[in-house]
Design an enzyme around this catalytic site. Structure first.
Site, PDB file in Angstrom:
ATOM      1  N   LYS A 295      53.708  36.028  18.615  1.00  7.23           N
ATOM      2  CA  LYS A 295      53.876  36.498  19.107  1.00  7.23           C
ATOM      3  C   LYS A 295      55.185  37.805  18.870  1.00  7.23           C
ATOM      4  O   LYS A 295      54.645  38.867  19.413  1.00  7.23           O
ATOM      5  CB  LYS A 295      54.493  35.954  21.061  1.00  7.23           C
ATOM      6  CG  LYS A 295      53.144  35.218  21.261  1.00  7.23           C
ATOM      7  CD  LYS A 295      53.974  34.327  22.582  1.00  7.23           C
ATOM      8  CE  LYS A 295      52.044  34.270  23.816  1.00  7.23           C
ATOM      9  NZ  LYS A 295      52.576  33.696  25.080  1.00  7.23           N
ATOM     10  N   ASP A 332      50.983  37.653  29.707  1.00  6.73           N
ATOM     11  CA  ASP A 332      51.960  36.917  30.766  1.00  6.73           C
ATOM     12  C   ASP A 332      52.766  37.732  31.764  1.00  6.73           C
ATOM     13  O   ASP A 332      52.660  36.745  33.031  1.00  6.73           O
ATOM     14  CB  ASP A 332      52.612  36.172  29.727  1.00  6.73           C
ATOM     15  CG  ASP A 332      51.703  35.671  28.587  1.00  6.73           C
ATOM     16  OD1 ASP A 332      50.869  34.592  28.869  1.00  6.73           O
ATOM     17  OD2 ASP A 332      52.749  35.346  27.520  1.00  6.73           O
TER      18      ASP A 332
HETATM   19  P1  NAP Z   1      60.389  28.180  24.417  1.00  5.30           P
HETATM   20  O1  NAP Z   1      60.920  30.075  24.186  1.00  5.30           O
HETATM   21  O2  NAP Z   1      61.345  27.596  23.401  1.00  5.30           O
HETATM   22  O3  NAP Z   1      62.012  28.481  25.807  1.00  5.30           O
HETATM   23  C1  NAP Z   1      61.837  26.740  25.784  1.00  5.30           C
HETATM   24  C2  NAP Z   1      63.111  27.148  26.920  1.00  5.30           C
HETATM   25  O4  NAP Z   1      63.660  26.079  27.413  1.00  5.30           O
HETATM   26  C3  NAP Z   1      64.363  27.652  25.996  1.00  5.30           C
HETATM   27  O5  NAP Z   1      65.391  28.318  27.412  1.00  5.30           O
HETATM   28  C4  NAP Z   1      64.376  25.986  25.740  1.00  5.30           C
HETATM   29  O6  NAP Z   1      66.240  26.217  26.407  1.00  5.30           O
HETATM   30  C5  NAP Z   1      64.142  25.233  27.509  1.00  5.30           C
HETATM   31  N1  NAP Z   1      64.285  23.944  27.330  1.00  5.30           N
HETATM   32  C6  NAP Z   1      63.958  22.881  25.649  1.00  5.30           C
HETATM   33  N2  NAP Z   1      64.078  21.999  26.098  1.00  5.30           N
HETATM   34  C7  NAP Z   1      64.649  21.657  27.457  1.00  5.30           C
HETATM   35  C8  NAP Z   1      65.160  20.160  27.688  1.00  5.30           C
HETATM   36  N3  NAP Z   1      65.443  19.888  26.631  1.00  5.30           N
HETATM   37  N4  NAP Z   1      66.334  20.358  28.996  1.00  5.30           N
HETATM   38  C9  NAP Z   1      66.440  22.049  29.658  1.00  5.30           C
HETATM   39  N5  NAP Z   1      65.973  23.474  28.366  1.00  5.30           N
HETATM   40  C10 NAP Z   1      64.998  23.322  27.638  1.00  5.30           C
HETATM   41  O7  NAP Z   1      59.426  27.471  25.043  1.00  5.30           O
HETATM   42  P2  NAP Z   1      58.238  29.042  25.674  1.00  5.30           P
HETATM   43  O8  NAP Z   1      57.461  30.300  24.498  1.00  5.30           O
HETATM   44  O9  NAP Z   1      59.444  29.547  26.892  1.00  5.30           O
HETATM   45  O10 NAP Z   1      57.930  28.441  26.474  1.00  5.30           O
HETATM   46  C11 NAP Z   1      58.264  27.306  27.455  1.00  5.30           C
HETATM   47  C12 NAP Z   1      57.476  26.546  28.444  1.00  5.30           C
HETATM   48  O11 NAP Z   1      56.493  27.411  29.616  1.00  5.30           O
HETATM   49  C13 NAP Z   1      56.029  25.933  27.814  1.00  5.30           C
HETATM   50  O12 NAP Z   1      56.445  24.202  27.342  1.00  5.30           O
HETATM   51  C14 NAP Z   1      54.659  26.314  28.939  1.00  5.30           C
HETATM   52  O13 NAP Z   1      54.310  24.661  29.353  1.00  5.30           O
HETATM   53  C15 NAP Z   1      55.369  27.433  29.698  1.00  5.30           C
HETATM   54  N6  NAP Z   1      54.328  28.584  29.562  1.00  5.30           N
HETATM   55  C16 NAP Z   1      53.157  28.639  30.189  1.00  5.30           C
HETATM   56  C17 NAP Z   1      52.390  29.310  30.119  1.00  5.30           C
HETATM   57  C18 NAP Z   1      51.116  29.592  31.395  1.00  5.30           C
HETATM   58  O14 NAP Z   1      50.306  30.338  31.174  1.00  5.30           O
HETATM   59  N7  NAP Z   1      51.114  29.262  31.744  1.00  5.30           N
HETATM   60  C19 NAP Z   1      52.180  30.817  28.871  1.00  5.30           C
HETATM   61  C20 NAP Z   1      53.697  30.225  28.002  1.00  5.30           C
HETATM   62  C21 NAP Z   1      54.145  29.179  28.199  1.00  5.30           C
HETATM   63  P3  NAP Z   1      67.509  26.611  24.866  1.00  5.30           P
HETATM   64  O15 NAP Z   1      66.940  28.194  25.278  1.00  5.30           O
HETATM   65  O16 NAP Z   1      68.961  25.758  25.691  1.00  5.30           O
HETATM   66  O17 NAP Z   1      66.891  26.165  23.895  1.00  5.30           O
END
Ligand code: NAP
Length: 503
Positions: A295, A332
């Site tokens: 992405k 998104d």
């Molecule tokens: P990402 O870029 O890795 O970001 C993850 C975020 O969650 C970061 O801010 C991280 O905090 C935080 N995090 C991770 N583990 C944590 C924990 N154990 N406790 C507290 N905070 C935590 O991932 P992303 O691409 O944004 O995706 C995140 C989620 O969004 C995915 O798991 C997915 O289920 C969902 N999503 C859904 C859609 C949809 O169409 N519905 C689309 C995209 C994503 P830090 O900054 O501290 O690491």
């Protein structure tokens, strides 16, 4: 000419094949063939082969694979293999498949067509070796179809297969070019674009006879294999991993429902995304969905980028413009904002708290801000929240001060609550602001612990799949200029997610 689906017999004996109602059902069925793998059968004899041919009819491919090319019966001599294949040709089967390496002696194909084949279960030979193989095989005057089945170890190995397909089409040579395994998935579906006479499939629930084989039903119903014609536009999703993507289901369902020409494929892209876009252009790709890990980098392939995607720093959609250049967008953001707006009415002036500051958080932040919301961010790593807040004109808060904040809507963008750790949640029930709308972007499971707690607290909830469907519907509009049937797509995706959850 339509390309046919050849369902490969996986049976270990002819008796087993004859008792399989699914395989008997292909006899006389338009657009289908059955492949008999004589080297699989423990009860192979001239008599049992006759019985098999009577049962499946002559619309079949008969193969007795050489042990060096995946054959399962090393006891069969070349002479014995050829004798069985001669029996099949004498019976007038549609195709007899013989490896190019086999000396055919006085084999006479008669009314049958000869598939001359080459298999490599380890790799795709380099360009020079593949060209030499192709030249050798296409010089065989008896060969009606050339089959080259090899095993890409990376997406870019597929370029050599794409070159073969393009050459075959341009030189009007009937060819089956297959890439086994995940990196070659696309080759199993896109043959009709290049006038291939057939592709191989497995029976429902059967193990398949080669790595990566789809079931005939997937090919027929999801990918509309028998309808695909040369010139159909190709779309797809690039990512790594990609095996569980529901995007092919979403988009192929839309193309089918609207009776539009269009084939949507998953591409496991382990190379630079911009390079993939460049070298796979001859496939006729008009649009791509983009997922992890591409992405942030795929924008390099594009000459124009939508301002929201630019602000987010991530692209999830590529659109080929009529002038041949690529436009990048992020649907998104749009989908997340729409999902929230649908539940809450206008977002203008509403205070939306985002939990997390990663890619999804950025999309939600810029999306809801576009619709007039005030954005608050809380994240485990405060610096990351501060960066997002600076860029999206948002405010950083600490979850400890949540009770003192007025929050209209809350969006979880952390993976907390996702399968298999379904007991985790970014907030305890008591922390959820009463009266707020709670949207969880996690959609596996469909009802997360956060959503259940929110509902118990009397909050309206929005499930993550709504955003997934929304971003796909918007992509479809950008590519085709048409609206996909919302209700049908929602039904199909929700059903697929529910099925997954049961497993
Ligand atoms: P990402 O870029 O890795 O970001 C993850 C975020 O969650 C970061 O801010 C991280 O905090 C935080 N995090 C991770 N583990 C944590 C924990 N154990 N406790 C507290 N905070 C935590 O991932 P992303 O691409 O944004 O995706 C995140 C989620 O969004 C995915 O798991 C997915 O289920 C969902 N999503 C859904 C859609 C949809 O169409 N519905 C689309 C995209 C994503 P830090 O900054 O501290 O690491």
């Amino acid at each position: 000419m339509t390309s046919r689906i050849c369902v490969a017999s996986h049976h270990t004996s002819i008796a087993e094949l004859l008792s399989d109602a699914e395989f008997r059902g292909f006899k006389g069925r338009d657009g289908f063939l059955v492949e008999l793998r004589l080297d699989f059968y423990s009860d192979l004899s001239s008599a049992t082969l006759s019985a098999a041919l009577t049962a499946v009819g002559t619309e079949c491919v008969v193969t007795c694979r050489h042990p060096d090319e995946g054959g399962k019966n090393p006891k069969l001599t070349d002479a014995e293999r050829l004798a069985y294949l001669q029996q099949a040709a004498d019976a007038g089967v549609r195709y007899v498949d013989i490896e190019a390496r086999t000396r055919r002696g006085n084999f006479r194909k008669g009314r049958s067509q000869l598939i001359l084949s080459f298999h490599d279960f380890n790799a795709v030979p380099d360009e020079a070796a593949l060209t030499a193989q192709w030249t050798l095989m296409s010089g065989d005057a008896d060969a009606d179809v050339i089959k080259i089945a090899t095993t890409p170890q990376t997406m870019l190995d597929g370029v050599r297969l794409l070159n073969l397909l393009t050459n075959a089409r341009d030189s009007k040579r009937s060819a089956i070019v297959l890439g086994m395994g995940e990196f070659g998935f696309w080759t199993r579906v896109c043959g009709p674009l290049f006038n291939s006479p057939l592709t191989y499939a497995r029976g429902e629930g059967a193990p398949g006879t080669a790595p990566g084989q789809l079931t005939w039903r997937e090919l027929d119903e999801l990918y509309r294999y028998r309808e695909i014609r040369p010139g159909w536009p190709v779309y797809g999703v690039i990512g790594n991993p990609i095996g569980h993507s529901l995007s092919p289901l979403l988009h192929n369902t839309a193309f089918r429902a609207l009776k539009l020409d269009g084939l949507y494929l998953p591409f496991k892209v382990d190379c630079d995304a911009a390079e993939f876009v460049r070298v796979f252009a001859p496939l006729g790709i008009r649009g791509l969905s983009v997922t992890i890990p591409h992405k942030e980098t795929v924008g390099a392939a594009c000459t124009e980028i939508d301002p929201v995607a630019k602000a987010i720093g991530a692209v999830n959609t590529l659109v080929l413009k009529p002038n041949g250049t690529w436009f990048a967008a992020n649907t998104d953001a749009f989908a997340a904002a729409k999902a929230l707006e649908q539940a809450s009415g206008t977002l203008k002036g509403k205070r939306v708290l985002i939990l997390g500051a990663g890619g999804a958080a950025r999309a939600v932040a810029f999306g809801v801000r576009e619709l007039g919301a005030t954005v608050l961010v809380a994240n485990r790593t405060r610096e990351r929240a501060e960066t997002l807040a600076r860029e999206a004109n948002a405010q950083v808060i600490d979850l400890k001060e949540l009770a003192t904040q007025k929050i209209d809507a809350l969006v979880n963008t952390t993976p907390l609550g996702m399968h298999p750790k379904i007991e985790s949640s970014p907030l305890e029930k008591e922390q959820i602001p009463q009266g707020s709308i709670v949207f969880d972007t996690v959609y596996n499971p469909l009802r997360t612990r956060l959503l259940n707690s929110a509902a118990e607290r009397g909050c309206k909830t929005v499930e993550g799949w709504v955003m997934f469907v929304g971003q796909g519907l918007r992509q479809f509009e950008l590519w085709t200029g048409q609206s996909a049937p919302h209700e049908l797509i929602e039904h199909v995706i929700l059903n697929a997610l529910q099925q997954r959850q049961k497993r």
